[in-house]
Design an enzyme around this catalytic site. Structure first.
Site, PDB file in Angstrom:
ATOM      1  N   TYR A  52     -37.693  25.880  46.936  1.00 34.18           N
ATOM      2  CA  TYR A  52     -39.043  25.507  47.364  1.00 34.18           C
ATOM      3  C   TYR A  52     -39.407  26.215  48.662  1.00 34.18           C
ATOM      4  CZ  TYR A  52     -38.830  21.543  44.072  1.00 34.18           C
ATOM      5  OH  TYR A  52     -38.727  20.745  42.962  1.00 34.18           O
ATOM      6  N   SER A  94     -43.724  15.388  38.305  1.00 34.78           N
ATOM      7  CA  SER A  94     -45.087  15.560  37.779  1.00 34.78           C
ATOM      8  C   SER A  94     -45.587  14.314  37.061  1.00 34.78           C
ATOM      9  CB  SER A  94     -45.179  16.773  36.848  1.00 34.78           C
ATOM     10  OG  SER A  94     -44.940  17.964  37.553  1.00 34.78           O
TER      11      SER A  94
END
Length: 342
Positions: free
Chosen positions: A52, A231
């Protein structure tokens, strides 16, 4: 904030703070504010990864999110336990090299250094070496690799992680983007080698992505593994902000038009149906999507990510929302009418 069991001797908050936009869509200052907001709301865990930030993923930014979190910790930030990940085959770190017994201690040292901690509370394999059906690959998924080689890699890696547990650098172990077979093979290897068992599975799971509802669900229940759903708002789709072709400035779709392959012709009517359900039952659609995870037959928590502090505040406001049996049944009927819309 309620908690859910993690393994046989630990717990995890029902919301985990996702951090994958820290360093791209989310500035370091806003990231630190989000970390403080999470602590104030009773969240006890954050989730990150060596690769990330995303949106976009770039080789030159690998590790930046962990560094931002490490800066927060160095400045006195406290109250959040850390889940992070070792990238697998094909990912940017280490030029796409697979996860091996040799890569684990080297990668872990990088995680620890960037995060400025001595121990990772939950160490996860981000992506199986053999590929995965996650991220829309289910439509053309073909299992990869030879069984003996896969099992040997699991045994070798389990042994390497056992040594890290002994050193005190990790507490728990989890898998991400994995299958039922993968979880069972890992637990068999862990039992044989003394390695840590799987306590968490981080897969995509939401009203729009319910691949986990059959064999994975059974594995989670009987193996006592907690789903860490990423998500849960389907990359923001379930907020309704993209309906009628809207692309808000600064949104994920403004930098990733297909939303990682989620954007399809079948998506709009499915989202409209869920938005209508939320309206008819007087529930905010974001809160409905997150509260639905609490109704699952297996242990399940939501990784909530936000580009902005306002978005995070909106998600946190639904922490105590519960859904009626009538609404849960209506959600299932809507799922039958709009299965796998992406």
């Amino acid at each position: 904030m309620r908690t859910v069991p993690l393994g046989s001797d630990d717990t995890v908050s029902e919301f985990i703070l996702g951090t994958m936009t820290f360093g791209t869509q989310t500035s370091p200052a806003d990231a630190h504010t989000q970390l403080d907001m999470a602590v104030d709301a009773g969240i006890t865990w954050l989730d990150t990864a060596e690769m990330y930030p995303v949106n976009p993923i770039r080789p030159e930014t690998i590790g930046r999110t962990e560094e931002i979190i490490g800066d927060w910790i160095a400045a006195g930030g406290t109250g959040l336990r850390i889940a992070t990940k070792h990238s697998g085959e094909g990912a940017h770190p280490r030029d796409g090299a697979p996860i091996t017994a040799e890569s684990i201690p080297v990668t872990l040292e990088g995680n620890l250094k960037r995060l400025r901690v001595d121990t990772i509370d939950l160490y996860q394999f981000h992506w199986p070496n053999r590929g995965s059906f996650q991220f829309r690959k289910n439509w053309t998924y073909v299992p990869e690799g030879e069984r003996a080689a896969i099992r040997q890699n699991f045994a070798d890696c389990a042994g390497a992680l056992a040594r890290e547990v002994e050193r005190g650098t990790i507490r728990h172990f989890g898998l991400s983007n994995e299958s039922s077979w993968g979880m069972m093979q890992w637990n068999a290897a862990a039992e044989a080698t003394g390695g840590p068992p799987v306590v968490g599975l981080q897969n995509e799971y939401s009203l729009l992505a319910r691949l986990a509802d059959t064999d994975i669900a059974e594995t989670l229940v009987h193996e006592g593994i907690t789903m860490l759903a990423f998500s849960p708002l389907a990359a923001g789709i379930l907020t309704g902000k993209y309906q009628d072709g809207a692309v808000p400035d600064g949104s994920r779709r403004s930098v990733n038009d297909s939303l990682g392959g989620r954007w399809t012709d079948r998506l709009h009517p499915a989202v409209a149906a869920y938005l209508d359900l939320a309206r008819d039952h007087g529930v905010d659609p974001v809160h409905m999507a997150l509260a639905w995870l609490r109704t699952r037959p297996f242990r399940c928590v939501a990784i909530i990510g936000a580009s902005t502090t306002d978005q995070l505040a909106h998600e946190l406001a639904g922490a105590d929302v519960t859904l009626s049996e009538e609404l849960v049944a209506a959600i299932d009927e809507t799922h039958k009418a709009h299965p796998l819309p992406y």
